[in-house]
Design an enzyme around this catalytic site. Structure first.
Site, PDB file in Angstrom:
ATOM      1  N   ASN A   1      36.735  39.135  35.092  1.00 32.05           N
ATOM      2  CA  ASN A   1      36.515  40.258  36.003  1.00 32.05           C
ATOM      3  C   ASN A   1      35.906  41.398  35.200  1.00 32.05           C
ATOM      4  O   ASN A   1      36.617  42.070  34.445  1.00 32.05           O
ATOM      5  CB  ASN A   1      37.864  40.667  36.619  1.00 32.05           C
ATOM      6  CG  ASN A   1      37.746  41.879  37.523  1.00 32.05           C
ATOM      7  OD1 ASN A   1      36.643  42.358  37.787  1.00 32.05           O
ATOM      8  ND2 ASN A   1      38.878  42.374  37.986  1.00 32.05           N
TER       9      ASN A   1
ATOM     10  N   LYS B   1      34.839  44.085  36.231  1.00 31.41           N
ATOM     11  CA  LYS B   1      35.150  45.390  36.842  1.00 31.41           C
ATOM     12  C   LYS B   1      33.877  46.241  36.923  1.00 31.41           C
ATOM     13  O   LYS B   1      32.795  45.692  37.088  1.00 31.41           O
ATOM     14  CB  LYS B   1      36.301  46.083  36.094  1.00 31.41           C
ATOM     15  CG  LYS B   1      37.531  45.170  36.013  1.00 31.41           C
ATOM     16  CD  LYS B   1      38.788  45.873  35.567  1.00 31.41           C
ATOM     17  CE  LYS B   1      39.944  44.868  35.526  1.00 31.41           C
ATOM     18  NZ  LYS B   1      41.211  45.467  35.146  1.00 31.41           N
TER      19      LYS B   1
ATOM     20  N   HIS C   1      42.748  43.150  44.495  1.00 34.91           N
ATOM     21  CA  HIS C   1      43.057  43.566  43.118  1.00 34.91           C
ATOM     22  C   HIS C   1      43.880  44.861  43.159  1.00 34.91           C
ATOM     23  O   HIS C   1      43.670  45.705  44.031  1.00 34.91           O
ATOM     24  CB  HIS C   1      41.759  43.778  42.332  1.00 34.91           C
ATOM     25  CG  HIS C   1      41.992  43.905  40.863  1.00 34.91           C
ATOM     26  ND1 HIS C   1      42.429  45.079  40.285  1.00 34.91           N
ATOM     27  CD2 HIS C   1      41.895  43.001  39.861  1.00 34.91           C
ATOM     28  CE1 HIS C   1      42.579  44.885  38.978  1.00 34.91           C
ATOM     29  NE2 HIS C   1      42.257  43.631  38.694  1.00 34.91           N
TER      30      HIS C   1
ATOM     31  N   GLU D   1      43.666  47.456  41.540  1.00 39.12           N
ATOM     32  CA  GLU D   1      42.845  48.679  41.517  1.00 39.12           C
ATOM     33  C   GLU D   1      42.310  48.995  42.911  1.00 39.12           C
ATOM     34  O   GLU D   1      42.186  50.161  43.288  1.00 39.12           O
ATOM     35  CB  GLU D   1      41.697  48.507  40.490  1.00 39.12           C
ATOM     36  CG  GLU D   1      42.239  48.518  39.058  1.00 39.12           C
ATOM     37  CD  GLU D   1      41.424  47.709  38.056  1.00 39.12           C
ATOM     38  OE1 GLU D   1      40.263  47.340  38.350  1.00 39.12           O
ATOM     39  OE2 GLU D   1      41.965  47.425  36.967  1.00 39.12           O
TER      40      GLU D   1
ATOM     41  N   GLU E   1      49.070  39.315  38.617  1.00 39.23           N
ATOM     42  CA  GLU E   1      48.677  40.337  37.654  1.00 39.23           C
ATOM     43  C   GLU E   1      49.677  41.482  37.706  1.00 39.23           C
ATOM     44  O   GLU E   1      49.543  42.392  38.537  1.00 39.23           O
ATOM     45  CB  GLU E   1      47.283  40.876  38.005  1.00 39.23           C
ATOM     46  CG  GLU E   1      46.191  39.826  37.992  1.00 39.23           C
ATOM     47  CD  GLU E   1      44.818  40.453  37.725  1.00 39.23           C
ATOM     48  OE1 GLU E   1      44.188  40.027  36.749  1.00 39.23           O
ATOM     49  OE2 GLU E   1      44.403  41.364  38.452  1.00 39.23           O
TER      50      GLU E   1
ATOM     51  N   GLY F   1      45.097  46.162  31.476  1.00 34.28           N
ATOM     52  CA  GLY F   1      44.384  47.153  30.676  1.00 34.28           C
ATOM     53  C   GLY F   1      45.284  47.958  29.757  1.00 34.28           C
ATOM     54  O   GLY F   1      44.869  48.972  29.208  1.00 34.28           O
TER      55      GLY F   1
ATOM     56  N   SER G   1      45.921  41.765  30.296  1.00 34.80           N
ATOM     57  CA  SER G   1      45.795  41.778  28.832  1.00 34.80           C
ATOM     58  C   SER G   1      45.834  40.382  28.215  1.00 34.80           C
ATOM     59  O   SER G   1      46.400  40.181  27.139  1.00 34.80           O
ATOM     60  CB  SER G   1      46.856  42.685  28.206  1.00 34.80           C
ATOM     61  OG  SER G   1      46.696  44.019  28.666  1.00 34.80           O
TER      62      SER G   1
END
Ligand code: 13P
Length: 252
Positions: A9, A11, A94, A96, A167, A173, A212
């Site tokens: 991904n 992003k 996701h 985010e 996730e 991140g 990560s």
């Protein structure tokens, strides 16, 4: 039985030159890894150029698709537009998107339906925040995220040939990874949630870990029996690291 899947991904990173260079570099490093599926998910605008550069070496994925068919939806990209240019997978829900753009289960289910109707394979993301984990609500949150979407899908189609990515938000991140044991426990739990919906689905559906994942921890995570692959953020922007994770998946 379940073909391992490693998805990158990217992003919201990279100008066109960077995207093409990364695609070229990934493409050069993944030859021979035929036992697994590899997907790269660049930003929308780079999809055609990346498709051209990958030339079939990896599947193309998008990072979202619209919740409605083509029409008056300014700023969105319809699922059939993506399928038309060779996109095979699409990341949906996701964390985010949930956190920054307010996507809820109803919207994610509508996007999932559009993806399926256009022949795309959804990668549905679920995962708890640190606060939810510390409150002991991890399983409730994750089961809720899956069931709230699945309950809204056509019962005849259901989750179909989608993929679920676990996730944990606290691992995205942050450099903080779930331990292999934590990942396995949640993946086994998710398989149980799926099994309650449809025993046939549970055994065949691929479950990816994301958060990560790096070359140094990938082998351990991917060795877990219910971890069928990874959804890779930061490390997918480095072709060498991404290829090393793909190689770890191929080694099983
Ligand atoms: P990182 O690998 O950068 O933690 O991101 C994970 C992720 O969000 C993939 O979708």
């Amino acid at each position: 039985m379940r073909t391992p899947l490693i998805a990158g991904n990217w992003k919201m990173n990279g100008l066109s030159e960077d995207a093409v260079a990364l695609a070229a570099s990934v493409s050069d490093r993944i030859g021979g890894l035929d036992a697994i599926e590899i997907v790269v998910c660049p930003p929308f605008v780079h999809l055609p150029a990346v498709a051209e550069r990958l030339r079939g070496g990896a599947y193309l994925g998008a990072q979202n698709c619209a919740d409605a068919p083509q029409g008056a939806r300014t700023g969105e990209v319809a699922a059939d537009m993506l399928a038309d240019i060779g996109v095979r997978y699409v990341i949906l829900g996701h964390s985010e998107r949930r956190a920054f753009y307010g996507e809820d289960s109803a919207m994610i289910a509508a996007r999932y339906t559009q993806a399926m109707e256009s022949g795309l394979r959804p990668i549905l993301c679920v995962g708890e925040t640190l606060e939810e984990r510390e409150d002991g609500r991890t399983e409730d949150v994750v089961a809720g995220q899956i069931n709230d979407v699945a309950d809204r899908l056509e019962s005849s189609v259901g989750l179909g040939d989608g993929v679920i990515a676990y996730e944990p938000v606290w691992a995205i991140g942050t450099g903080r990874t779930a331990t292999a044991a934590q990942a396995q426990a949640m993946h086994a739990f998710i398989r149980g949630v799926l099994g309650e919906r449809d025993p046939g689905l549970a055994g065949g559906m691929r479950l990816l870990y994301g958060g990560s994942m790096k070359p140094g921890n990938a082998a351990d995570l991917l060795a877990q029996p219910d971890v069928d692959g990874g959804l890779i953020g930061g490390a997918s922007l480095n072709a060498e690291d991404f290829a090393a994770i793909c190689a770890a998946a191929a080694r099983g």
